[in-house]
Design a protein around this motif. Sequence first.
Motif, PDB file in Angstrom:
ATOM      1  N   HIS A 256       0.819  -1.290   0.157  1.00 55.89           N
ATOM      2  CA  HIS A 256       0.326  -0.167   0.282  1.00 55.89           C
ATOM      3  C   HIS A 256       0.752   1.359   0.057  1.00 55.89           C
ATOM      4  CE1 HIS A 256      -3.891   2.732   0.623  1.00 55.89           C
ATOM      5  NE2 HIS A 256      -2.779   3.227   1.702  1.00 55.89           N
TER       6      HIS A 256
ATOM      7  N   TYR B  60       0.897   3.237  -3.174  1.00 56.51           N
ATOM      8  CA  TYR B  60       0.364   4.502  -2.971  1.00 56.51           C
ATOM      9  C   TYR B  60       1.558   6.108  -2.938  1.00 56.51           C
ATOM     10  CZ  TYR B  60      -2.755   8.157  -0.546  1.00 56.51           C
ATOM     11  OH  TYR B  60      -3.339   9.331   0.036  1.00 56.51           O
TER      12      TYR B  60
ATOM     13  N   LEU C  69      -2.703  -3.629  -4.714  1.00 54.88           N
ATOM     14  CA  LEU C  69      -4.160  -2.756  -5.024  1.00 54.88           C
ATOM     15  C   LEU C  69      -5.027  -1.500  -4.459  1.00 54.88           C
ATOM     16  CD1 LEU C  69      -6.288  -2.841  -7.252  1.00 54.88           C
ATOM     17  CD2 LEU C  69      -7.727  -4.321  -5.960  1.00 54.88           C
ATOM     18  N   THR C  70      -4.719  -1.458  -3.234  1.00 59.22           N
ATOM     19  CA  THR C  70      -5.160  -0.796  -2.141  1.00 59.22           C
ATOM     20  C   THR C  70      -4.596   0.568  -2.120  1.00 59.22           C
ATOM     21  OG1 THR C  70      -4.391  -1.086  -0.739  1.00 59.22           O
ATOM     22  CG2 THR C  70      -6.189  -2.213  -0.543  1.00 59.22           C
TER      23      THR C  70
ATOM     24  N   LEU D   6      -5.161   2.688  -5.749  1.00 55.79           N
ATOM     25  CA  LEU D   6      -7.027   3.441  -5.828  1.00 55.79           C
ATOM     26  C   LEU D   6      -6.521   4.261  -5.021  1.00 55.79           C
ATOM     27  CD1 LEU D   6      -9.466  -0.073  -5.204  1.00 55.79           C
ATOM     28  CD2 LEU D   6      -9.227   1.513  -7.050  1.00 55.79           C
TER      29      LEU D   6
ATOM     30  N   LEU E  45      -6.401   8.566  -6.084  1.00 56.53           N
ATOM     31  CA  LEU E  45      -7.559   9.461  -5.140  1.00 56.53           C
ATOM     32  C   LEU E  45      -7.353  10.125  -4.612  1.00 56.53           C
ATOM     33  CD1 LEU E  45     -10.275   7.373  -4.063  1.00 56.53           C
ATOM     34  CD2 LEU E  45     -11.057   8.034  -5.446  1.00 56.53           C
TER      35      LEU E  45
END
Length: 284
Positions: free
Chosen positions: A216, A220, A273-274, A277, A281
Amino acid sequence: MTTVVVLRLPLDTDLSGFVALLQRLRVPHRVAEEGGQQVLFVPGEELAEQVRELYSRYPQGDAGTQLPRPQAPARESFLVQLWRSPVTALMLVSTFIVFAVTLAGENFAAIRWLSFVDFRIDGERIYLTYLSATLDSGQWWRLITPMLIHFGWLHLAMNSLWYWELGRRIEFRQGSIGLLGLSLLFGLASNFAQYWWAGPSLFGGLSGVLYGLLGHCWIYQRLAPNAAYRLPPGVLVMMLAWLAICMTGIFELLQFGAIANAAHVGGLLTGCLTGLLGGMLARR
């Protein structure tokens, strides 16, 4: 302690020099993109005023001189860090309690209530049920609780240290609810991955969750760079190298015990994946 907005600047303003200065002074901070602007946050209004004053004097930073340091502690005390990271602390305390109750993974009567599937031991043999039978009996907590089981002190120490490091970063950046949701999601995904790959088996530990947190932060950070998720360069390489080594089966060959490799991979992929996303965002 709540975060306070220090600066709101256009996206084309180069903050890299000033951010480098804050890092050199060990000032806790983060930079995010909100409403088409760069927003600089620090914990606490007192520190925010000092950082504003510092920016008015050194907007481009200064790597060549020793600058006066804001009157804030470089390192927070351990108790303050615990107070600011309640979910991280709660997860670790829960893990320690389970470790004590299960006698470092030796009390199978207690482990039986926390394992992914139910089992019984007859002599030197262990008989495990299938997941469908476990869920039919309403024992849904088993989908999550294996992440609290640890077999031995080294297993507990390594996982606890990494959860402390990664969990605090995510809790600072995305809040306590965000860390709790991600931890439960990664625990669920890694447990299902291990069951899907190996069938009914006895496994446990925070490792799958840790690889989820790592993935993550990694993805990110690449999409929406921020100070909280900026890991030392060698950490990612080391963790991925360790995963690759474990997948060779060398530890099973040396009879050090089985490694839940599928749980690690499942957690890592879900974390990527998180992170994808969340990063998308944040960029928007």
